[in-house]
Design a protein around this motif. Structure first.
Motif, PDB file in Angstrom:
ATOM      1  N   LYS A  60       0.628  -1.341   0.081  1.00 46.94           N
ATOM      2  CA  LYS A  60       0.024  -0.036   0.088  1.00 46.94           C
ATOM      3  C   LYS A  60       0.820   1.124  -0.026  1.00 46.94           C
ATOM      4  CE  LYS A  60      -3.865  -2.227   0.626  1.00 46.94           C
ATOM      5  NZ  LYS A  60      -4.949  -2.048   1.530  1.00 46.94           N
ATOM      6  N   GLN A  63      -1.006   3.790   3.538  1.00 46.69           N
ATOM      7  CA  GLN A  63      -1.588   3.508   4.882  1.00 46.69           C
ATOM      8  C   GLN A  63      -0.355   3.825   6.142  1.00 46.69           C
ATOM      9  OE1 GLN A  63      -4.261   0.063   3.096  1.00 46.69           O
ATOM     10  NE2 GLN A  63      -2.929  -0.365   4.845  1.00 46.69           N
ATOM     11  N   SER A 104      -6.314  -2.656  -2.377  1.00 45.59           N
ATOM     12  CA  SER A 104      -7.202  -3.933  -1.631  1.00 45.59           C
ATOM     13  C   SER A 104      -7.558  -4.839  -2.734  1.00 45.59           C
ATOM     14  CB  SER A 104      -8.079  -3.477  -0.662  1.00 45.59           C
ATOM     15  OG  SER A 104      -7.512  -3.142   0.259  1.00 45.59           O
ATOM     16  N   ALA A 121       0.807  -6.265   2.098  1.00 47.76           N
ATOM     17  CA  ALA A 121      -0.192  -5.168   2.240  1.00 47.76           C
ATOM     18  C   ALA A 121      -1.524  -5.078   3.120  1.00 47.76           C
ATOM     19  CB  ALA A 121      -0.814  -4.962   0.609  1.00 47.76           C
ATOM     20  N   THR A 122      -1.087  -5.518   4.242  1.00 51.32           N
ATOM     21  CA  THR A 122      -2.304  -5.519   5.311  1.00 51.32           C
ATOM     22  C   THR A 122      -3.295  -6.628   4.749  1.00 51.32           C
ATOM     23  OG1 THR A 122      -3.464  -3.533   4.443  1.00 51.32           O
ATOM     24  CG2 THR A 122      -2.128  -3.354   6.445  1.00 51.32           C
ATOM     25  N   TYR A 123      -2.945  -7.956   4.094  1.00 52.01           N
ATOM     26  CA  TYR A 123      -3.442  -8.486   3.317  1.00 52.01           C
ATOM     27  C   TYR A 123      -4.050  -9.832   4.367  1.00 52.01           C
ATOM     28  CZ  TYR A 123      -4.134 -10.724  -1.099  1.00 52.01           C
ATOM     29  OH  TYR A 123      -4.426 -11.472  -2.537  1.00 52.01           O
ATOM     30  N   THR A 124      -5.486  -9.822   4.423  1.00 56.68           N
ATOM     31  CA  THR A 124      -6.083 -10.868   5.584  1.00 56.68           C
ATOM     32  C   THR A 124      -6.107 -12.290   4.593  1.00 56.68           C
ATOM     33  OG1 THR A 124      -7.269  -9.479   6.377  1.00 56.68           O
ATOM     34  CG2 THR A 124      -8.005 -11.448   6.578  1.00 56.68           C
ATOM     35  N   ARG A 129      -9.750 -15.906  -0.906  1.00 57.14           N
ATOM     36  CA  ARG A 129      -8.386 -15.289  -1.611  1.00 57.14           C
ATOM     37  C   ARG A 129      -7.515 -16.513  -1.804  1.00 57.14           C
ATOM     38  NH1 ARG A 129      -7.937 -10.066   2.364  1.00 57.14           N
ATOM     39  NH2 ARG A 129      -9.514  -8.714   1.070  1.00 57.14           N
ATOM     40  N   SER A 175     -12.055  -5.041  -0.065  1.00 58.26           N
ATOM     41  CA  SER A 175     -11.424  -5.524   1.193  1.00 58.26           C
ATOM     42  C   SER A 175     -12.400  -6.141   2.254  1.00 58.26           C
ATOM     43  CB  SER A 175     -11.283  -4.086   2.137  1.00 58.26           C
ATOM     44  OG  SER A 175     -12.544  -3.555   2.557  1.00 58.26           O
ATOM     45  N   THR A 176     -11.798  -7.006   3.210  1.00 59.97           N
ATOM     46  CA  THR A 176     -12.674  -7.937   3.976  1.00 59.97           C
ATOM     47  C   THR A 176     -13.526  -6.883   5.032  1.00 59.97           C
ATOM     48  OG1 THR A 176     -10.771  -8.060   5.469  1.00 59.97           O
ATOM     49  CG2 THR A 176     -11.175  -9.962   4.254  1.00 59.97           C
ATOM     50  N   PRO A 177     -13.327  -5.874   5.395  1.00 57.38           N
ATOM     51  CA  PRO A 177     -14.227  -4.801   6.109  1.00 57.38           C
ATOM     52  C   PRO A 177     -15.195  -4.468   5.297  1.00 57.38           C
ATOM     53  CG  PRO A 177     -11.885  -4.229   6.537  1.00 57.38           C
ATOM     54  CD  PRO A 177     -11.849  -5.269   5.505  1.00 57.38           C
ATOM     55  N   TYR A 197      -7.878   3.585   1.234  1.00 55.66           N
ATOM     56  CA  TYR A 197      -8.252   4.347   2.474  1.00 55.66           C
ATOM     57  C   TYR A 197      -7.972   5.569   2.839  1.00 55.66           C
ATOM     58  CZ  TYR A 197      -9.311  -0.571   3.782  1.00 55.66           C
ATOM     59  OH  TYR A 197      -9.483  -1.959   3.875  1.00 55.66           O
ATOM     60  N   THR A 214     -12.050  -0.160   8.744  1.00 52.52           N
ATOM     61  CA  THR A 214     -11.150  -1.093   8.633  1.00 52.52           C
ATOM     62  C   THR A 214     -10.457  -1.833   9.554  1.00 52.52           C
ATOM     63  OG1 THR A 214      -9.317  -1.794   6.702  1.00 52.52           O
ATOM     64  CG2 THR A 214      -9.347   0.411   7.887  1.00 52.52           C
ATOM     65  N   ASP A 215      -9.247  -2.288   9.560  1.00 50.55           N
ATOM     66  CA  ASP A 215      -8.558  -2.893  10.532  1.00 50.55           C
ATOM     67  C   ASP A 215      -8.168  -1.981  11.686  1.00 50.55           C
ATOM     68  OD1 ASP A 215      -8.678  -5.112   8.914  1.00 50.55           O
ATOM     69  OD2 ASP A 215      -6.516  -4.970   8.164  1.00 50.55           O
ATOM     70  N   GLU A 240      -8.201 -10.068  11.717  1.00 57.92           N
ATOM     71  CA  GLU A 240      -7.607 -10.273  10.258  1.00 57.92           C
ATOM     72  C   GLU A 240      -6.190 -10.581  10.438  1.00 57.92           C
ATOM     73  OE1 GLU A 240      -9.736  -9.078   7.741  1.00 57.92           O
ATOM     74  OE2 GLU A 240     -11.210  -8.568   9.490  1.00 57.92           O
TER      75      GLU A 240
HETATM   76  N1  GLU Z   1      -6.946  -6.587   6.126  1.00 59.38           N
HETATM   77  C1  GLU Z   1      -8.111  -6.265   5.258  1.00 59.38           C
HETATM   78  C2  GLU Z   1      -8.131  -6.923   3.831  1.00 59.38           C
HETATM   79  O1  GLU Z   1      -7.235  -7.652   3.417  1.00 59.38           O
HETATM   80  C3  GLU Z   1      -8.364  -4.937   5.324  1.00 59.38           C
HETATM   81  C4  GLU Z   1      -7.313  -4.017   5.024  1.00 59.38           C
HETATM   82  C5  GLU Z   1      -6.853  -3.811   3.389  1.00 59.38           C
HETATM   83  O2  GLU Z   1      -7.868  -3.478   2.703  1.00 59.38           O
HETATM   84  O3  GLU Z   1      -5.662  -4.035   3.092  1.00 59.38           O
HETATM   85  O4  GLU Z   1      -9.039  -6.769   3.352  1.00 59.38           O
END
Ligand code: GLU
Length: 294
Positions: A60, A63, A104, A121-124, A129, A175-177, A197, A214-215, A240
């Protein structure tokens, strides 16, 4: 020595110590080691990257605390430092990493098309996925939360959203959120989606939306840059687990990443302390047990 001179001398010592501390910190980043001519089994992703001496990393750019592109063009954040640890174990220096912005929604696609070698990348990690890519990790576990303006007293958690349909909620496409918030909303019309974001944070500032979700750790980064105009409300209501995305089925690369992180816990801890861990309210990070690669 007179009192003033003593004080001055003490001040200079502190300044010198501070300077030397900065100097040894490698520009304030995590102390990622760069392996000297490491060897790998022929045909593996590690062998290819190591021979090329360079790597493409999706992350990202917007962020704070995880992946933020500065005005000088440099990337800073925990995901950036984690990627440097992995690259370093293949003998790739930080300045030989090509950073590819990966919002995302495009992360799986970037990996599938080979536009990046890995995504940090804050990747859940989740099953949907996993049908398209392989995840190393988890290397951190965050949780979804809400961010509002500091003077907002209507929304104290997700349970308040249904009864307050005027409170628009912003999140990011893919995104998951953005999915997980839906059951808490009066209707889908309450949800506003952007690609990144920082657009949600800007919309919160200008009053176009009233809530960003989000997270927690991503939101804490925005709170820390908001001069106290934003705050987090309610509890974390999801888990997450963050993974490193690689090509589907590249189990050897995935296992290498897991081993690298496990072997470099000091660099991992320093990476956190230097970045996301600096933000008020952020818990300390301990490397979770890695899941089997598949
Ligand atoms: N961790 C969540 C996701 O992977 C939210 C953060 C994001 O969008 O990077 O979807």
């Amino acid at each position: 020595m007179g009192q003033r001179r003593k004080a001055l001398a003490a001040g200079l010592t502190v300044a010198a110590l501070t300077l030397s501390a900065c100097g040894s910190g490698g520009g304030g980043g995590g102390a990622a080691k760069v392996a000297d001519k490491p060897t790998f089994e022929a045909g593996t992703t590690m062998a290819r990257i190591s021979a090329a001496g360079k790597i493409k990393v999706g992350t990202k750019f917007d962020q704070p605390g995880f992946g933020l592109k500065g005005l000088d063009g440099k990337l800073a954040g925990f995901d950036v430092e984690v990627a440097k640890i992995i690259a370093g174990a293949m003998g790739v220096k930080a300045d030989s990493i090509e950073w590819v912005e990966s919002p995302s929604k495009v992360r799986e696609e970037r990996i599938e098309k080979g536009e990046v070698d890995l995504v940090a990348a804050t990747y859940t990690i989740n099953d949907k996925r996993k049908q398209r890519i392989t995840f190393a990790g988890p290397y951190y576990v965050a949780g979804q939360q809400l961010m509002v303006k500091s003077d907002n007293s209507k929304v104290t958690g997700p349970a308040d959203l249904k009864a307050n349909a005027d409170q628009k909620v912003c999140s990011v496409t893919g995104s998951t959120p953005a999915e997980q918030i839906k059951p808490y909303l009066a209707s889908d019309a309450q949800l506003v989606l952007f690609d990144v974001y920082d657009k949600c944070a800007a919309a919160l500032r200008t009053g176009q939306v009233q809530v960003v979700t989000t997270d927690n750790v991503i939101l804490l980064g925005f709170v820390s840059k908001s001069d106290k105009t934003f705050k987090l409300v309610g509890e974390q209501f999801t888990k997450e687990p963050y993974g490193i995305g690689v090509k589907k089925g590249d189990v050897k690369f995935c296992e290498f990443i897991n081993k690298t992180l496990k072997d470099n816990t000091a660099a991992y801890t320093k990476a956190w302390a230097d970045t996301a861990g600096k933000v008020e309210g952020a818990a300390t990070a301990t490397l979770p047990e890695a899941a089997p690669c598949s």
